[in-house]
Design a protein around this motif. Structure first.
Motif, PDB file in Angstrom:
ATOM      1  N   UNK A 353       0.856  -1.181   0.000  1.00 46.11           N
ATOM      2  CA  UNK A 353       0.000   0.000   0.000  1.00 46.11           C
ATOM      3  C   UNK A 353       0.895   1.235   0.000  1.00 46.11           C
ATOM      4  N   UNK A 354       0.696   2.116  -0.955  1.00 41.17           N
ATOM      5  CA  UNK A 354       1.641   3.183  -1.238  1.00 41.17           C
ATOM      6  C   UNK A 354       2.043   3.984  -0.013  1.00 41.17           C
ATOM      7  N   UNK A 355       1.068   4.423   0.789  1.00 39.98           N
ATOM      8  CA  UNK A 355       1.394   5.302   1.908  1.00 39.98           C
ATOM      9  C   UNK A 355       2.171   4.577   3.004  1.00 39.98           C
ATOM     10  N   UNK A 356       1.960   3.269   3.147  1.00 38.73           N
ATOM     11  CA  UNK A 356       2.698   2.501   4.147  1.00 38.73           C
ATOM     12  C   UNK A 356       4.073   2.087   3.610  1.00 38.73           C
ATOM     13  N   UNK A 357       4.143   1.786   2.322  1.00 40.40           N
ATOM     14  CA  UNK A 357       5.430   1.433   1.720  1.00 40.40           C
ATOM     15  C   UNK A 357       6.408   2.598   1.780  1.00 40.40           C
ATOM     16  N   UNK A 358       5.887   3.821   1.860  1.00 44.17           N
ATOM     17  CA  UNK A 358       6.744   5.006   1.904  1.00 44.17           C
ATOM     18  C   UNK A 358       7.375   5.230   3.277  1.00 44.17           C
ATOM     19  N   UNK A 359       6.948   4.486   4.281  1.00 35.63           N
ATOM     20  CA  UNK A 359       7.495   4.638   5.636  1.00 35.63           C
ATOM     21  C   UNK A 359       8.854   3.940   5.710  1.00 35.63           C
ATOM     22  N   UNK A 360       9.845   4.644   6.214  1.00 30.51           N
ATOM     23  CA  UNK A 360      11.189   4.068   6.345  1.00 30.51           C
ATOM     24  C   UNK A 360      11.274   3.205   7.603  1.00 30.51           C
ATOM     25  N   UNK A 361      11.668   1.966   7.417  1.00 28.00           N
ATOM     26  CA  UNK A 361      11.856   1.079   8.557  1.00 28.00           C
ATOM     27  C   UNK A 361      10.679   0.170   8.801  1.00 28.00           C
ATOM     28  N   UNK A 362      10.955  -1.124   8.895  1.00 22.68           N
ATOM     29  CA  UNK A 362       9.886  -2.109   9.088  1.00 22.68           C
ATOM     30  C   UNK A 362       9.149  -1.898  10.399  1.00 22.68           C
ATOM     31  N   UNK A 363       9.866  -1.540  11.461  1.00 19.38           N
ATOM     32  CA  UNK A 363       9.225  -1.338  12.764  1.00 19.38           C
ATOM     33  C   UNK A 363       8.201  -0.221  12.703  1.00 19.38           C
ATOM     34  N   UNK A 364       8.557   0.867  12.020  1.00 25.13           N
ATOM     35  CA  UNK A 364       7.617   1.983  11.904  1.00 25.13           C
ATOM     36  C   UNK A 364       6.426   1.622  11.034  1.00 25.13           C
ATOM     37  N   UNK A 365       6.668   0.836   9.994  1.00 22.85           N
ATOM     38  CA  UNK A 365       5.546   0.397   9.154  1.00 22.85           C
ATOM     39  C   UNK A 365       4.578  -0.454   9.957  1.00 22.85           C
ATOM     40  N   UNK A 366       5.121  -1.368  10.743  1.00 25.00           N
ATOM     41  CA  UNK A 366       4.258  -2.213  11.575  1.00 25.00           C
ATOM     42  C   UNK A 366       3.508  -1.385  12.608  1.00 25.00           C
ATOM     43  N   UNK A 367       4.159  -0.378  13.158  1.00 24.40           N
ATOM     44  CA  UNK A 367       3.487   0.486  14.121  1.00 24.40           C
ATOM     45  C   UNK A 367       2.345   1.249  13.456  1.00 24.40           C
ATOM     46  N   UNK A 368       2.570   1.689  12.226  1.00 25.72           N
ATOM     47  CA  UNK A 368       1.517   2.399  11.494  1.00 25.72           C
ATOM     48  C   UNK A 368       0.332   1.490  11.209  1.00 25.72           C
TER      49      UNK A 368
END
Length: 406
Positions: A353-368
């Motif tokens: 998903x574009x807006x989540x893929x743009x987040x740097x770092x797997x931990x931050x993506x999971x938090x989002x």
């Protein structure tokens, strides 16, 4: 249909719509920027003077789903219904709908305007770009189509015939099975198991889910797009076009605004983990997203009310108290219906998903993702407390703060 035979097909069947000069034909979906999840054959045909889109319905979506153990087929007749839906919505809200040129019902093909002169809304928001008119434009489009295809405006027999014509049973089933009951042919994401357990083992969540599913299935109030999200919106600073109307059927008046709300909440949740390179750490952009959500909700209620006052049947005009009663019930349902796609998509994984893929770092993506999931749960369980737009915005803002502390 493929890139090799498309030109001869167009020149023999629809020469009047073929762009001038030598044609360049590309298959949408072959390049990464065209996004995944397409369940049709889509081609862009470009010439010297213009370009057009050729869309052909496909039946087997296994390639999109990526699973071999679940068979999922959709009726190719949805292509004809989408063509008619585009024409109908184009008559109601021409500024917001691509032009359609011709349809070949036998081969499940139609031709329409290429709106790539505009920008894809999802990508633009994920890149931190602001569009001040987004919320209000979406509200105008949704309210106009919902009102003018409802029994509040149409003669009762006309509305019933319209609803029957767009029964679209198989596409409705996609919404009911995938979005509400979370039974899709897509694999759950690698870390979705705890989320699914929460959804399936929390009695309050299951009770609200079944309640909303029943309401969704038994409330044919107007024609709904049913799949309006930021990947189906193209825009610039002044203009906006909405695409992909193959799910059209009669449903609750407030369903489309709730589905779009879920998509904007996705951007808001992902934005909590990003700075967008701004000195304020992205706080200004997060405020913009929240304001766009507010303008969507307030705008929809205001536009629907204004259209009612202007064009409702006389029997309804004579009872403004009923209009107020109807509108007061929209926000709790909007909140609940918005939770359905939120919770569904959190299970399928957000890495593409574009807006989540743009987040740097797997931990931050999971938090989002967890934050998005929490927002969905709260919208569902606290929906009866949502009496004003401010209630919805406050819930989202409070959840963002709460999620940041976890």
């Amino acid at each position: 249909m493929d890139k090799n035979n498309l030109e001869s097909y167009l020149r023999s069947r629809y020469p009047q719509w073929v762009p001038a000069g030598r044609l360049r034909i590309s298959r949408i979906g072959e390049s990464e920027e065209d996004t995944a999840g397409l369940i049709n054959y889509l081609f862009r045909v470009t010439g010297e003077d213009r370009s057009l889109i050729v869309k052909q319905g496909r039946e087997d979506i296994l390639a999109s789903a990526g699973r071999s153990d679940v068979e999922c087929r959709l009726p190719t007749t949805r292509n004809w219904l989408e063509y008619l839906s585009l024409r109908l919505r184009g008559a109601i809200a021409p500024d917001y709908v691509p032009k359609v040129y011709a349809a070949d019902r036998e081969n499940n093909v139609f031709l329409m305007e290429d709106v790539s002169y505009l920008k894809l809304c999802r990508r633009e928001l994920a890149q931190g770009h602001s569009y001040p008119q987004l919320g209000r434009q979406c509200a105008r489009f949704i309210a106009a189509v919902n009102f003018y295809t409802s029994e509040f405006y149409l003669e009762t027999d006309t509305f019933r015939r319209l609803a029957c014509f767009f029964t679209n049973t198989e596409m409705r089933r996609v919404m009911e099975q995938w979005v509400f009951l979370r039974r899709s042919p897509f694999d759950d994401g690698p870390k979705a198991a705890p989320l699914r357990r929460i959804l399936e083992e929390t009695p309050e969540i299951m009770a609200e889910t079944y309640h909303l599913l029943h309401k969704f299935m038994s409330t044919p109030e107007s024609l709904v797009h049913a799949d309006i999200h930021t990947s189906n919106i193209f825009l610039d600073r002044e203009r906006m076009k909405v695409i992909d109307m193959e799910y059209t059927f009669a449903g609750p008046c407030c369903y489309d605004v709730s589905y779009l709300l879920a998509s904007l909440v996705s951007q808001y949740a992902a934005a909590q983990m990003r700075t967008f390179g701004a000195p304020d750490g992205g706080e200004g952009y997060r405020r913009y997203l929240l304001a766009a959500i507010g303008e969507l909700l307030d705008g929809f209620l205001e536009e629907f009310s204004a259209l009612w006052e202007k064009d409702a049947k006389e029997m309804y005009k004579r009872c403004p108290a009923y209009r107020e009663k109807l509108l007061s019930g929209f926000l709790p349902d909007i909140a609940g219906y918005a939770a359905m796609p939120i919770l569904c998509i959190c299970l399928t994984g957000m890495s593409t998903v574009t807006e989540f893929a743009a987040i740097s770092g797997e931990d931050k993506r999971e938090q989002a993702v967890r934050l998005y999931f929490l927002m969905g749960c709260r919208l569902l369980l606290e929906r009866e407390r949502m009496h004003t737009t401010e209630d919805v915005l406050r819930l989202l803002a409070e959840t963002a703060v709460e999620g940041a502390k976890r």
